[in-house]
Scaffold this motif. Structure first.
Motif, PDB file in Angstrom:
ATOM      1  N   UNK A 132      40.640  38.605  39.786  1.00 18.84           N
ATOM      2  CA  UNK A 132      39.375  38.952  39.094  1.00 18.84           C
ATOM      3  C   UNK A 132      39.830  38.860  37.284  1.00 18.84           C
ATOM      4  N   UNK A 133      38.650  39.323  37.145  1.00 18.10           N
ATOM      5  CA  UNK A 133      39.295  39.497  35.086  1.00 18.10           C
ATOM      6  C   UNK A 133      37.757  40.751  35.334  1.00 18.10           C
ATOM      7  N   UNK A 134      38.295  42.381  34.228  1.00 17.91           N
ATOM      8  CA  UNK A 134      37.443  42.231  33.936  1.00 17.91           C
ATOM      9  C   UNK A 134      36.498  43.816  35.070  1.00 17.91           C
ATOM     10  N   UNK A 135      37.300  44.023  36.381  1.00 20.80           N
ATOM     11  CA  UNK A 135      36.557  44.381  37.501  1.00 20.80           C
ATOM     12  C   UNK A 135      35.975  45.856  36.826  1.00 20.80           C
ATOM     13  N   UNK A 136      36.620  46.730  36.113  1.00 19.03           N
ATOM     14  CA  UNK A 136      36.795  47.759  35.625  1.00 19.03           C
ATOM     15  C   UNK A 136      35.680  48.156  34.504  1.00 19.03           C
ATOM     16  N   UNK A 137      34.966  47.465  33.897  1.00 20.19           N
ATOM     17  CA  UNK A 137      34.147  46.815  33.525  1.00 20.19           C
ATOM     18  C   UNK A 137      32.754  47.264  33.569  1.00 20.19           C
ATOM     19  N   UNK A 138      31.383  47.751  33.332  1.00 27.34           N
ATOM     20  CA  UNK A 138      29.992  48.478  32.962  1.00 27.34           C
ATOM     21  C   UNK A 138      29.814  46.492  33.323  1.00 27.34           C
ATOM     22  N   UNK A 139      27.698  47.030  34.460  1.00 26.81           N
ATOM     23  CA  UNK A 139      27.556  45.641  34.607  1.00 26.81           C
ATOM     24  C   UNK A 139      27.341  44.803  33.809  1.00 26.81           C
TER      25      UNK A 139
END
Length: 157
Positions: A132-139
């Motif tokens: 995964x990459x950037x799962x903590x980013x907003x949608x």
């Protein structure tokens, strides 16, 4: 944005910091002040000693929760797009490093619209793994990241 290109080949992703450290101090002091107002009316009574542990426990829980949030937000992901290799390094809150790399030709970018842990979940696959990459980013940021990565991966190193 919580991600930025340091150089044309290097991407850095960090979680949002909605409450800076200065704001942390303000929240704790404000909570303490607001808890002491009703306690001040109890000064000189036995009821003060009955309520004080609950008030201080609530203050301690707020402190712990905010500190935990800061510690969990210390995640940093760095994606490097070299001419022949793509590598992703994730620094966990405890300082542990997790790395993934693959030949650039074999890297596949995926956006899982609904079947991931979050909407528009972005992953990279290759070398027998999917990360995964950037799962903590907003949608919206994950959608922009997917578009940006697709464009950069298609260009030759």
């Amino acid at each position: 944005m919580s991600y930025r290109w340091i150089t044309p080949e290097r991407l850095e992703l960090r979680p949002h910091r909605s409450l800076p450290r200065k704001g942390f101090a303000v929240v704790i002091l404000l909570f303490f002040a607001l808890v002491t107002i009703p306690l001040a009316a109890m000064i000189g009574t036995a009821l003060l000693w009955a309520l004080l542990p609950f008030a201080m426990t609530a203050l301690g829980a707020l402190w712990w929760g905010l500190q935990r949030s800061y510690r969990d937000g210390e995640v940093i992901e760095v994606l490097s797009l070299e001419e022949n290799e793509v590598s992703l390094t994730r620094t966990e809150p405890g300082g542990a490093l997790r790395t993934w790399n693959c030949n650039r030709y074999w890297v596949r970018l995926h956006k899982h619209e609904r079947d991931g842990p979050v909407p528009h979940y972005v992953t990279l696959s290759g070398n027998g793994r999917e990360v995964e990459i950037g799962a903590f980013l907003s949608e919206e940021e994950r959608q922009a990241l997917h578009t940006d990565l697709a464009r950069r991966l298609m260009s030759t190193g």
